[in-house]
Design a protein around this motif. Structure first.
Motif, PDB file in Angstrom:
ATOM      1  N   SER A   8      -6.070   3.222  -8.970  1.00  0.00           N
ATOM      2  CA  SER A   8      -7.145   4.196  -9.154  1.00  0.00           C
ATOM      3  C   SER A   8      -8.490   3.537  -9.440  1.00  0.00           C
ATOM      4  O   SER A   8      -9.542   4.167  -9.277  1.00  0.00           O
ATOM      5  CB  SER A   8      -6.788   5.164 -10.285  1.00  0.00           C
ATOM      6  N   HIS A   9      -8.461   2.284  -9.866  1.00  0.00           N
ATOM      7  CA  HIS A   9      -9.692   1.565 -10.197  1.00  0.00           C
ATOM      8  C   HIS A   9     -10.355   0.925  -8.982  1.00  0.00           C
ATOM      9  O   HIS A   9     -11.460   0.390  -9.085  1.00  0.00           O
ATOM     10  CB  HIS A   9      -9.381   0.460 -11.213  1.00  0.00           C
ATOM     11  N   VAL A  10      -9.692   0.943  -7.826  1.00  0.00           N
ATOM     12  CA  VAL A  10     -10.149   0.192  -6.653  1.00  0.00           C
ATOM     13  C   VAL A  10     -11.143   1.012  -5.839  1.00  0.00           C
ATOM     14  O   VAL A  10     -10.935   2.207  -5.588  1.00  0.00           O
ATOM     15  CB  VAL A  10      -8.955  -0.208  -5.756  1.00  0.00           C
ATOM     16  N   CYS A  11     -12.224   0.352  -5.394  1.00  0.00           N
ATOM     17  CA  CYS A  11     -13.180   0.982  -4.485  1.00  0.00           C
ATOM     18  C   CYS A  11     -12.699   0.752  -3.054  1.00  0.00           C
ATOM     19  O   CYS A  11     -12.779  -0.380  -2.548  1.00  0.00           O
ATOM     20  CB  CYS A  11     -14.579   0.401  -4.672  1.00  0.00           C
ATOM     21  N   PHE A  12     -12.214   1.801  -2.414  1.00  0.00           N
ATOM     22  CA  PHE A  12     -11.645   1.642  -1.076  1.00  0.00           C
ATOM     23  C   PHE A  12     -12.693   1.671   0.026  1.00  0.00           C
ATOM     24  O   PHE A  12     -12.355   1.663   1.207  1.00  0.00           O
ATOM     25  CB  PHE A  12     -10.571   2.708  -0.846  1.00  0.00           C
ATOM     26  N   ASP A  13     -13.970   1.663  -0.346  1.00  0.00           N
ATOM     27  CA  ASP A  13     -15.019   1.508   0.659  1.00  0.00           C
ATOM     28  C   ASP A  13     -15.007   0.104   1.256  1.00  0.00           C
ATOM     29  O   ASP A  13     -15.454  -0.100   2.381  1.00  0.00           O
ATOM     30  CB  ASP A  13     -16.403   1.770   0.048  1.00  0.00           C
ATOM     31  N   ARG A  14     -14.504  -0.872   0.491  1.00  0.00           N
ATOM     32  CA  ARG A  14     -14.536  -2.261   0.958  1.00  0.00           C
ATOM     33  C   ARG A  14     -13.223  -3.011   0.727  1.00  0.00           C
ATOM     34  O   ARG A  14     -13.152  -4.210   0.982  1.00  0.00           O
ATOM     35  CB  ARG A  14     -15.687  -3.009   0.283  1.00  0.00           C
ATOM     36  N   VAL A  15     -12.212  -2.321   0.230  1.00  0.00           N
ATOM     37  CA  VAL A  15     -10.887  -2.917   0.023  1.00  0.00           C
ATOM     38  C   VAL A  15      -9.859  -2.014   0.689  1.00  0.00           C
ATOM     39  O   VAL A  15      -9.930  -0.786   0.550  1.00  0.00           O
ATOM     40  CB  VAL A  15     -10.568  -3.053  -1.483  1.00  0.00           C
ATOM     41  N   TYR A  16      -8.898  -2.610   1.396  1.00  0.00           N
ATOM     42  CA  TYR A  16      -7.899  -1.845   2.132  1.00  0.00           C
ATOM     43  C   TYR A  16      -7.102  -0.946   1.200  1.00  0.00           C
ATOM     44  O   TYR A  16      -6.544  -1.399   0.205  1.00  0.00           O
ATOM     45  CB  TYR A  16      -6.961  -2.798   2.874  1.00  0.00           C
ATOM     46  N   GLU A  17      -7.031   0.320   1.554  1.00  0.00           N
ATOM     47  CA  GLU A  17      -6.297   1.287   0.740  1.00  0.00           C
ATOM     48  C   GLU A  17      -4.816   1.259   1.098  1.00  0.00           C
ATOM     49  O   GLU A  17      -4.455   1.245   2.275  1.00  0.00           O
ATOM     50  CB  GLU A  17      -6.847   2.689   0.974  1.00  0.00           C
ATOM     51  N   PRO A  18      -3.918   1.229   0.109  1.00  0.00           N
ATOM     52  CA  PRO A  18      -2.486   1.239   0.406  1.00  0.00           C
ATOM     53  C   PRO A  18      -2.125   2.389   1.336  1.00  0.00           C
ATOM     54  O   PRO A  18      -2.549   3.533   1.130  1.00  0.00           O
ATOM     55  CB  PRO A  18      -1.848   1.410  -0.978  1.00  0.00           C
ATOM     56  N   ALA A  19      -1.356   2.063   2.371  1.00  0.00           N
ATOM     57  CA  ALA A  19      -1.000   3.051   3.379  1.00  0.00           C
ATOM     58  C   ALA A  19       0.463   2.852   3.773  1.00  0.00           C
ATOM     59  O   ALA A  19       1.229   2.224   3.052  1.00  0.00           O
ATOM     60  CB  ALA A  19      -1.931   2.929   4.584  1.00  0.00           C
ATOM     61  N   GLU A  20       0.843   3.363   4.934  1.00  0.00           N
ATOM     62  CA  GLU A  20       2.243   3.317   5.364  1.00  0.00           C
ATOM     63  C   GLU A  20       2.799   1.897   5.348  1.00  0.00           C
ATOM     64  O   GLU A  20       3.940   1.667   4.932  1.00  0.00           O
ATOM     65  CB  GLU A  20       2.357   3.903   6.770  1.00  0.00           C
ATOM     66  N   ASP A  21       2.000   0.931   5.786  1.00  0.00           N
ATOM     67  CA  ASP A  21       2.490  -0.445   5.835  1.00  0.00           C
ATOM     68  C   ASP A  21       2.757  -0.990   4.428  1.00  0.00           C
ATOM     69  O   ASP A  21       3.789  -1.636   4.181  1.00  0.00           O
ATOM     70  CB  ASP A  21       1.515  -1.357   6.595  1.00  0.00           C
ATOM     71  N   SER A  22       1.845  -0.712   3.500  1.00  0.00           N
ATOM     72  CA  SER A  22       2.035  -1.165   2.119  1.00  0.00           C
ATOM     73  C   SER A  22       3.311  -0.584   1.522  1.00  0.00           C
ATOM     74  O   SER A  22       4.115  -1.298   0.897  1.00  0.00           O
ATOM     75  CB  SER A  22       0.840  -0.750   1.250  1.00  0.00           C
ATOM     76  N   PHE A  23       3.512   0.713   1.718  1.00  0.00           N
ATOM     77  CA  PHE A  23       4.665   1.377   1.108  1.00  0.00           C
ATOM     78  C   PHE A  23       5.976   0.982   1.793  1.00  0.00           C
ATOM     79  O   PHE A  23       7.026   0.963   1.154  1.00  0.00           O
ATOM     80  CB  PHE A  23       4.448   2.888   1.092  1.00  0.00           C
ATOM     81  N   LEU A  24       5.899   0.635   3.083  1.00  0.00           N
ATOM     82  CA  LEU A  24       7.095   0.118   3.756  1.00  0.00           C
ATOM     83  C   LEU A  24       7.512  -1.215   3.149  1.00  0.00           C
ATOM     84  O   LEU A  24       8.707  -1.484   2.969  1.00  0.00           O
ATOM     85  CB  LEU A  24       6.845  -0.038   5.262  1.00  0.00           C
ATOM     86  N   LEU A  25       6.547  -2.045   2.803  1.00  0.00           N
ATOM     87  CA  LEU A  25       6.857  -3.308   2.125  1.00  0.00           C
ATOM     88  C   LEU A  25       7.524  -3.048   0.773  1.00  0.00           C
ATOM     89  O   LEU A  25       8.532  -3.685   0.442  1.00  0.00           O
ATOM     90  CB  LEU A  25       5.587  -4.135   1.931  1.00  0.00           C
ATOM     91  N   LEU A  26       6.983  -2.113  -0.003  1.00  0.00           N
ATOM     92  CA  LEU A  26       7.575  -1.797  -1.305  1.00  0.00           C
ATOM     93  C   LEU A  26       9.014  -1.306  -1.141  1.00  0.00           C
ATOM     94  O   LEU A  26       9.920  -1.758  -1.853  1.00  0.00           O
ATOM     95  CB  LEU A  26       6.764  -0.719  -2.034  1.00  0.00           C
ATOM     96  N   ASP A  27       9.209  -0.394  -0.196  1.00  0.00           N
ATOM     97  CA  ASP A  27      10.546   0.170   0.008  1.00  0.00           C
ATOM     98  C   ASP A  27      11.527  -0.889   0.492  1.00  0.00           C
ATOM     99  O   ASP A  27      12.691  -0.902   0.072  1.00  0.00           O
ATOM    100  CB  ASP A  27      10.486   1.311   1.028  1.00  0.00           C
ATOM    101  N   THR A  28      11.069  -1.771   1.361  1.00  0.00           N
ATOM    102  CA  THR A  28      11.960  -2.787   1.923  1.00  0.00           C
ATOM    103  C   THR A  28      12.367  -3.808   0.876  1.00  0.00           C
ATOM    104  O   THR A  28      13.549  -4.138   0.723  1.00  0.00           O
ATOM    105  CB  THR A  28      11.266  -3.495   3.108  1.00  0.00           C
ATOM    106  N   ILE A  29      11.402  -4.320   0.135  1.00  0.00           N
ATOM    107  CA  ILE A  29      11.689  -5.379  -0.833  1.00  0.00           C
ATOM    108  C   ILE A  29      12.556  -4.864  -1.978  1.00  0.00           C
ATOM    109  O   ILE A  29      13.344  -5.619  -2.554  1.00  0.00           O
ATOM    110  CB  ILE A  29      10.363  -5.990  -1.355  1.00  0.00           C
TER     111      ILE A  29
END
Length: 254
Positions: A8-29
Motif C-alpha cells: 500500500s506504500h508503493v507509488c505504482f506510477d513508476r514501480v510495477y504493480e503486482p499483477a497476475e504474474d506476481s501472484f502466479l509466482l507466489l502461488d507456485t513457490i
C-alpha cells in the motif's frame, strides 16, 4: 493460505504493480509440490548454512517479501537471508520497505538489502541458493537507456518525477525486446555463475511468446545435470498457457 505482503506504500506510477504474474509466482513457490522440493533441498538437517534468496527485478518487493516472511513454510527454516536487485531506484526504495515490514510482521528472516543495479552483475559467484526472476517479458521495443541516469531519481529542484520519467521506469518492468527475451537471455547468461552448484534453484517466469519449451531445452543443454521444468501455469489463451513458471536446478553427478 499464506499472507500476501502489503504494498500500500508503493507509488505504482513508476514501480510495477503486482499483477497476475506476481501472484502466479507466489502461488507456485508456496504450492505443496514446491515446498516439498525446497524443504528437501534446504532443511537444516541437510545444511547449517542459511540459504540466500535473491530476486532480480524486485519491483514492489511483494514476491521477495512473501518468501522472506514465510520462509518456515516455504523452505522449512527461518534463517533465510534475502537480497534483491532492481535497475529502478524507486523500486529499490519501495521493495526495501515491503520486505522490512514482512520480515518484522511474519518471520525472523534476515533482510540484507535491495541493490540498485543491472540484473545480477553485483552478485558473488556461486552464492545464490534460491533465485527468482519475473523479467520484462513482453515483446516490445527496449527502453532508451541513454536517459537512465537522469530518469532514475527525482530531478534536482523538483519535488516529483515527470510523466516521461514514470513512463520510462514502467517500461523497464515490461519491455523485453525481440520475442520478449533480450533481458531474460542476458540474465540466463549470468545464472550458472551465481547459482550455488550444489543446492541452488531458480524460478523464472516466461510468457507463451517467449517460447518456454525452447528456453527449457537451452538450459538443459548447459551441461550435465542441468534441469528445467514448468512448475506453474496460468490460464490459457487460444490454447496456450499465457504464463509459465520454470524451475531451474542442477542434479548432482552420479
Amino acid at each position: 493460505m499464506l499472507p500476501t505482503p502489503s504494498t500500500s506504500h508503493v507509488c505504482f506510477d513508476r514501480v510495477y504493480e503486482p499483477a497476475e504474474d506476481s501472484f502466479l509466482l507466489l502461488d507456485t513457490i508456496s504450492a505443496a509440490s514446491e515446498t516439498a522440493f525446497l524443504h528437501n533441498r534446504f532443511s537444516q538437517a541437510s545444511s547449517s548454512t542459511p540459504p540466500l534468496i535473491l530476486e532480480v527485478g524486485v519491483g514492489s518487493g511483494v514476491v521477495l517479501a512473501f518468501v522472506a516472511g514465510n520462509a518456515r513454510n516455504i523452505l522449512g527454516r527461518n534463517d533465510a537471508l534475502t537480497l534483491g536487485t532492481d535497475i529502478n531506484r524507486f523500486a529499490c526504495q519501495a521493495a526495501s520497505e515491503t520486505v522490512h515490514k514482512a520480515t518484522k510482521d511474519h518471520g525472523p528472516s534476515v533482510f540484507l538489502d535491495i541493490v540498485n543495479g543491472d540484473l545480477a552483475s553485483s552478485i558473488r559467484e556461486q552464492s545464490v541458493d534460491v533465485f527468482i526472476f519475473n523479467p520484462p517479458y513482453v515483446p516490445a521495443k527496449l527502453p532508451d537507456f541513454s536517459h537512465h541516469d537522469n530518469y532514475n531519481a527525482v530531478p534536482t529542484g523538483h519535488k516529483s518525477t515527470s510523466f516521461e520519467q514514470d513512463s520510462y521506469l514502467l517500461e523497464l518492468s515490461y519491455a523485453g525486446g525481440e520475442e520478449g527475451m533480450v533481458v531474460t537471455n542476458r540474465m540466463l547468461g549470468q545464472l550458472p555463475r551465481i547459482l550455488n552448484c550444489v543446492r541452488g534453484v531458480a524460478y523464472l517466469l516466461l510468457c507463451a511468446q517467449n517460447k518456454p519449451e525452447e528456453v527449457k531445452q537451452r538450459i538443459r543443454n548447459w551441461g550435465t545435470g542441468w534441469m528445467a521444468e514448468t512448475v506453474g501455469r496460468s490460464g490459457k489463451t487460444a490454447g496456450w498457457e499465457k504464463l509459465h513458471i520454470v524451475r531451474i536446478w542442477k542434479e548432482p553427478s552420479p
